[in-house]
Design an enzyme around this catalytic site. Structure first.
Site, PDB file in Angstrom:
ATOM      1  N   CYS A  52       0.813  -1.229   0.000  1.00 14.36           N
ATOM      2  CA  CYS A  52       0.000   0.000   0.000  1.00 14.36           C
ATOM      3  C   CYS A  52       0.841   1.271   0.000  1.00 14.36           C
ATOM      4  O   CYS A  52       0.348   2.337  -0.370  1.00 14.36           O
ATOM      5  CB  CYS A  52      -0.950   0.011   1.191  1.00 14.36           C
ATOM      6  SG  CYS A  52      -2.251  -1.232   1.105  1.00 14.36           S
ATOM      7  N   HIS A  66      -8.960   3.712  -2.558  1.00  7.83           N
ATOM      8  CA  HIS A  66      -7.561   3.371  -2.327  1.00  7.83           C
ATOM      9  C   HIS A  66      -7.049   2.500  -3.478  1.00  7.83           C
ATOM     10  O   HIS A  66      -7.010   1.277  -3.367  1.00  7.83           O
ATOM     11  CB  HIS A  66      -7.470   2.628  -0.982  1.00  7.83           C
ATOM     12  CG  HIS A  66      -6.120   2.127  -0.592  1.00  7.83           C
ATOM     13  ND1 HIS A  66      -4.937   2.587  -1.121  1.00  7.83           N
ATOM     14  CD2 HIS A  66      -5.772   1.168   0.323  1.00  7.83           C
ATOM     15  CE1 HIS A  66      -3.922   1.948  -0.557  1.00  7.83           C
ATOM     16  NE2 HIS A  66      -4.401   1.081   0.313  1.00  7.83           N
ATOM     17  N   CYS A  87      -0.145   2.819   6.433  1.00  5.41           N
ATOM     18  CA  CYS A  87       0.097   1.461   6.907  1.00  5.41           C
ATOM     19  C   CYS A  87       0.359   0.564   5.692  1.00  5.41           C
ATOM     20  O   CYS A  87      -0.070   0.875   4.575  1.00  5.41           O
ATOM     21  CB  CYS A  87      -1.078   0.935   7.725  1.00  5.41           C
ATOM     22  SG  CYS A  87      -2.651   0.869   6.838  1.00  5.41           S
TER      23      CYS A  87
END
Length: 384
Positions: free
Chosen positions: A90, A339, A369
């Protein structure tokens, strides 16, 4: 050591899953921010860009073959511009910017485009497969999913479903208000594409639901645990979307040569590793450590972007760092706009210079994160 500057930051609208970008090839989507940066900043991609660094978390199928190399070729920049794709899960889009900053600060390069892309409709999560060696389990007792990690954070910090749902509702509301007020107008570029054989122009994010309230969220089924044992559901988790984002990163000398007025200076970057069983606590030490490295406190930061992978991640970060929610994700976050894994870090970093200009602030901090227990953070300083 020379400074690295953000000259410009753009992204595509984020299309919802099976939405307006359904028929758009990821390579074409990845090329859009490159074309926008070239048009907006008057450079010639084939002559002035020394490298393209793109994050992409699922580099398989249509996102395979080093999409960072293919994107500038699709953009018409010829064969002279190299490119490299990276995967820090991510955090990939933010890592691309951080690597670009490092190359420029070292003096190895002067002009780099850094960002990321993820087409989660055409190349779904998990498409690349997954295999963990038995040796991993000699050191760690289990393989945790990110959803379970988010649940463990809520459990460890004592957050109720109402706690995380309230943050999700505010993310949606802030995002809607920001779009309505034109806050995204300068950074989100329209994309003309084909959908079901017709030409369409996508101008805004498709995932936000600004009218969301806690009553609506309370009716959603939990995604990772049973109804009496969890708090995480689709409404307080990041949206699955398609999109790309990029920044133009340059040295001070290059800015002078091209007549660019930089938006922000990249002050410092940082990454950490954390417990992979809880997995998503990385933004906490990443933030604390990068602030300490630069003799700053949370009170010195005027705007924060904290990726809303799950609402519990941001809620825990707020509690542990003592940061001000009124300075955090002020234009909404990934719960609202979505996202697109490899692109999100570049999109969040791209927001910060615009926000600092609006609030007449000095410092911005972005943190995310990351799967398997990592965290990433970057501090920027507005150039006045």
């Amino acid at each position: 050591m020379q400074d690295a500057y953000i000259v410009d930051a753009v992204r595509t609208p984020f299309g919802k899953r099976d939405g307006s970008f359904s028929d758009t090839h990821p390579q074409d989507l990845a090329a859009q921010p490159l074309l926008a940066l070239e048009e907006r900043n008057g450079f010639v991609g084939s002559e002035d860009i020394e490298d393209v660094i793109y994050g992409c978390v699922t580099p398989t199928d249509e996102q395979a073959n080093n999409i960072a190399r293919l994107a500038p070729m699709v953009a018409g920049w010829g064969d002279d511009v190299p490119g490299v794709q990276l995967d820090r899960m991510c955090g990939s889009g933010q890592q691309a910017i951080n690597f670009a900053a490092g190359q420029i600060r070292s003096g190895f390069h002067d002009v780099i485009v850094a960002g990321g892309v993820e087409h989660m409709t055409r190349v779904p999560m998990g498409s690349a497969g997954s295999s963990i060696t038995d040796t991993y389990f000699e050191h760690f007792s289990e393989l945790t999913t990110q959803g379970e990690g988010a649940e463990r954070i809520a459990e460890q910090w004592g957050f109720s479903r109402d706690d995380v749902d309230e943050l999700a509702v505010e993310s949606q509301s802030r995002c809607g208000e920001a779009w309505e007020a034109g806050k995204y107008d300068d950074q989100v570029v329209p994309v003309e594409t084909e959908l079901d054989g017709e030409t369409v122009t996508v101008e805004t994010d498709e995932h936000p639901r600004p009218g969301t309230d806690t009553e609506t969220l309370s009716k959603l089924p939990l995604a990772f645990r049973g109804p009496d044992d969890g708090v995480i559901h689709a409404g307080n988790s990041s949206g699955i979307v398609d999109g790309s984002a990029a920044t133009l990163i340059a040295s001070g000398e290059a800015c002078e040569e091209h007549g660019w007025e930089p938006m922000a200076r990249i002050v410092d970057t940082h990454v950490v590793g954390v417990d992979p069983l809880t997995m998503l606590t990385g933004p906490i030490p990443a933030t604390n450590e990068i602030l300490e490295q630069n003799d700053l406190t949370v009170d010195d930061i005027d705007r924060f972007e904290v990726n809303e992978a799950f609402a519990s991640v941001v809620t825990a970060w707020l509690e542990d760092t003592g940061a001000d929610w009124e300075k955090t994700n002020v234009w909404g976050g990934a719960i609202a706009h979505g996202h697109p894994l490899g692109a999100t870090g570049a999109a969040l970093m791209g927001k910060l210079p615009y926000q600092l200009e609006e609030c007449d602030g000095k410092y911005g901090l972005s943190t995310m994160c990351i799967g398997f227990g990592q965290g990433i953070a970057t501090i920027i300083e507005r150039v006045e």
